[in-house]
Write a protein that holds these residues in place. Structure first.
Motif, PDB file in Angstrom:
ATOM      1  N   CYS A 148      80.481 -64.506  64.986  1.00  6.92           N
ATOM      2  CA  CYS A 148      81.583 -64.617  65.946  1.00  6.92           C
ATOM      3  C   CYS A 148      82.804 -63.792  65.554  1.00  6.92           C
ATOM      4  O   CYS A 148      83.613 -63.447  66.417  1.00  6.92           O
ATOM      5  CB  CYS A 148      81.978 -66.079  66.132  1.00  6.92           C
ATOM      6  SG  CYS A 148      82.561 -66.877  64.628  1.00  6.92           S
ATOM      7  N   GLU A 167      73.399 -75.136  66.638  1.00  6.54           N
ATOM      8  CA  GLU A 167      73.065 -76.510  66.262  1.00  6.54           C
ATOM      9  C   GLU A 167      72.090 -76.476  65.083  1.00  6.54           C
ATOM     10  O   GLU A 167      71.113 -75.722  65.089  1.00  6.54           O
ATOM     11  CB  GLU A 167      72.399 -77.192  67.462  1.00  6.54           C
ATOM     12  CG  GLU A 167      72.267 -78.671  67.359  1.00  6.54           C
ATOM     13  CD  GLU A 167      73.558 -79.405  67.674  1.00  6.54           C
ATOM     14  OE1 GLU A 167      73.724 -80.500  67.138  1.00  6.54           O
ATOM     15  OE2 GLU A 167      74.385 -78.876  68.443  1.00  6.54           O
ATOM     16  N   ILE A 178      79.191 -77.113  58.268  1.00 10.03           N
ATOM     17  CA  ILE A 178      80.221 -76.879  59.282  1.00 10.03           C
ATOM     18  C   ILE A 178      79.548 -76.619  60.629  1.00 10.03           C
ATOM     19  O   ILE A 178      78.429 -76.113  60.682  1.00 10.03           O
ATOM     20  CB  ILE A 178      81.169 -75.716  58.915  1.00 10.03           C
ATOM     21  CG1 ILE A 178      80.395 -74.408  58.691  1.00 10.03           C
ATOM     22  CG2 ILE A 178      82.009 -76.072  57.694  1.00 10.03           C
ATOM     23  CD1 ILE A 178      81.282 -73.184  58.445  1.00 10.03           C
ATOM     24  N   THR A 179      80.233 -76.985  61.699  1.00  8.40           N
ATOM     25  CA  THR A 179      79.676 -76.823  63.041  1.00  8.40           C
ATOM     26  C   THR A 179      80.442 -75.784  63.864  1.00  8.40           C
ATOM     27  O   THR A 179      80.003 -75.429  64.949  1.00  8.40           O
ATOM     28  CB  THR A 179      79.680 -78.154  63.800  1.00  8.40           C
ATOM     29  OG1 THR A 179      81.021 -78.648  63.852  1.00  8.40           O
ATOM     30  CG2 THR A 179      78.791 -79.179  63.108  1.00  8.40           C
ATOM     31  N   HIS A 180      81.584 -75.322  63.329  1.00 10.04           N
ATOM     32  CA  HIS A 180      82.412 -74.333  64.021  1.00 10.04           C
ATOM     33  C   HIS A 180      82.914 -73.299  63.018  1.00 10.04           C
ATOM     34  O   HIS A 180      83.098 -73.612  61.835  1.00 10.04           O
ATOM     35  CB  HIS A 180      83.609 -75.006  64.696  1.00 10.04           C
ATOM     36  CG  HIS A 180      83.220 -75.871  65.839  1.00 10.04           C
ATOM     37  ND1 HIS A 180      82.689 -77.135  65.667  1.00 10.04           N
ATOM     38  CD2 HIS A 180      83.268 -75.659  67.175  1.00 10.04           C
ATOM     39  CE1 HIS A 180      82.426 -77.663  66.849  1.00 10.04           C
ATOM     40  NE2 HIS A 180      82.765 -76.787  67.785  1.00 10.04           N
ATOM     41  N   CYS A 181      83.160 -72.100  63.488  1.00 11.91           N
ATOM     42  CA  CYS A 181      83.710 -71.037  62.642  1.00 11.91           C
ATOM     43  C   CYS A 181      85.105 -71.457  62.172  1.00 11.91           C
ATOM     44  O   CYS A 181      85.942 -71.840  62.995  1.00 11.91           O
ATOM     45  CB  CYS A 181      83.794 -69.731  63.432  1.00 11.91           C
ATOM     46  SG  CYS A 181      84.679 -68.416  62.550  1.00 11.91           S
ATOM     47  N   THR A 218      87.698 -68.784  63.977  1.00 12.33           N
ATOM     48  CA  THR A 218      87.875 -68.684  65.435  1.00 12.33           C
ATOM     49  C   THR A 218      87.696 -70.017  66.151  1.00 12.33           C
ATOM     50  O   THR A 218      88.081 -70.156  67.302  1.00 12.33           O
ATOM     51  CB  THR A 218      86.860 -67.700  66.051  1.00 12.33           C
ATOM     52  OG1 THR A 218      85.537 -68.238  65.889  1.00 12.33           O
ATOM     53  CG2 THR A 218      86.954 -66.322  65.422  1.00 12.33           C
ATOM     54  N   GLY A 219      87.059 -70.966  65.499  1.00  5.07           N
ATOM     55  CA  GLY A 219      86.776 -72.245  66.135  1.00  5.07           C
ATOM     56  C   GLY A 219      85.543 -72.217  67.022  1.00  5.07           C
ATOM     57  O   GLY A 219      85.170 -73.224  67.624  1.00  5.07           O
ATOM     58  N   GLU A 220      84.878 -71.053  67.084  1.00  8.14           N
ATOM     59  CA  GLU A 220      83.679 -70.938  67.922  1.00  8.14           C
ATOM     60  C   GLU A 220      82.566 -71.837  67.391  1.00  8.14           C
ATOM     61  O   GLU A 220      82.356 -71.941  66.185  1.00  8.14           O
ATOM     62  CB  GLU A 220      83.201 -69.488  67.961  1.00  8.14           C
ATOM     63  CG  GLU A 220      82.077 -69.265  68.927  1.00  8.14           C
ATOM     64  CD  GLU A 220      81.755 -67.791  69.123  1.00  8.14           C
ATOM     65  OE1 GLU A 220      80.555 -67.476  69.187  1.00  8.14           O
ATOM     66  OE2 GLU A 220      82.687 -66.979  69.209  1.00  8.14           O
ATOM     67  N   LYS A 221      81.851 -72.485  68.302  1.00  8.69           N
ATOM     68  CA  LYS A 221      80.750 -73.376  67.928  1.00  8.69           C
ATOM     69  C   LYS A 221      79.608 -72.559  67.323  1.00  8.69           C
ATOM     70  O   LYS A 221      79.211 -71.531  67.853  1.00  8.69           O
ATOM     71  CB  LYS A 221      80.252 -74.146  69.149  1.00  8.69           C
ATOM     72  CG  LYS A 221      79.201 -75.179  68.790  1.00  8.69           C
ATOM     73  CD  LYS A 221      79.079 -76.224  69.864  1.00  8.69           C
ATOM     74  CE  LYS A 221      77.991 -77.219  69.626  1.00  8.69           C
ATOM     75  NZ  LYS A 221      77.864 -77.756  68.310  1.00  8.69           N
ATOM     76  N   LEU A 222      79.090 -73.032  66.210  1.00  9.15           N
ATOM     77  CA  LEU A 222      77.956 -72.404  65.536  1.00  9.15           C
ATOM     78  C   LEU A 222      76.665 -72.999  66.093  1.00  9.15           C
ATOM     79  O   LEU A 222      76.693 -74.040  66.759  1.00  9.15           O
ATOM     80  CB  LEU A 222      78.056 -72.647  64.030  1.00  9.15           C
ATOM     81  CG  LEU A 222      79.305 -72.060  63.362  1.00  9.15           C
ATOM     82  CD1 LEU A 222      79.407 -72.529  61.912  1.00  9.15           C
ATOM     83  CD2 LEU A 222      79.305 -70.549  63.442  1.00  9.15           C
TER      84      LEU A 222
END
Length: 103
Positions: free
Chosen positions: A6, A63, A51-54, A57-61
């Motif tokens: 991302c 699943e 972690i589930t988000h960058c 950037t906060g972008e979702k990684l």
């Protein structure tokens, strides 16, 4: 944004070194078996915090596929795939098992 990640920062800290747990410049670990990302705990071991988000950037990684990985191996008769790791099929030691399921 990069082709696979991302942002440039995320890519840098995922791909910085081949030896994830020794190089202190590498902050993010990617476990390709589960398509799971985590922040490495630099304590000499091989621990990481999932972690589930960058972080930048906060972008979702993607699943995590960890539960699916264990379920698949349980169906194949493995009660504890981690302790039986040497015996599990080779495709389950990488992302190959996911690719074969998505055909």
């Amino acid at each position: 944004m990069t082709d696979k990640y991302c942002c440039i920062q995320f890519e840098k800290f995922v791909t910085n070194s081949k030896n994830e747990f020794i190089n202190t410049n590498k902050l993010i670990y990617h476990d390709e078996r589960f398509d799971e990302y985590g922040i490495i705990i630099h304590d000499g071991g091989q621990s990481y915090i999932t972690i589930t988000h960058c972080p930048w950037t906060g972008e979702k990684l993607p699943e995590s596929k960890k539960d699916q990985w264990f379920d698949e191996l349980e169906k194949l008769g493995f009660e504890d795939p981690i302790s039986e790791y040497e015996e599990i099929p080779e495709e389950y030691k990488s992302a190959k098992w996911m690719k074969s399921k998505n055909k």
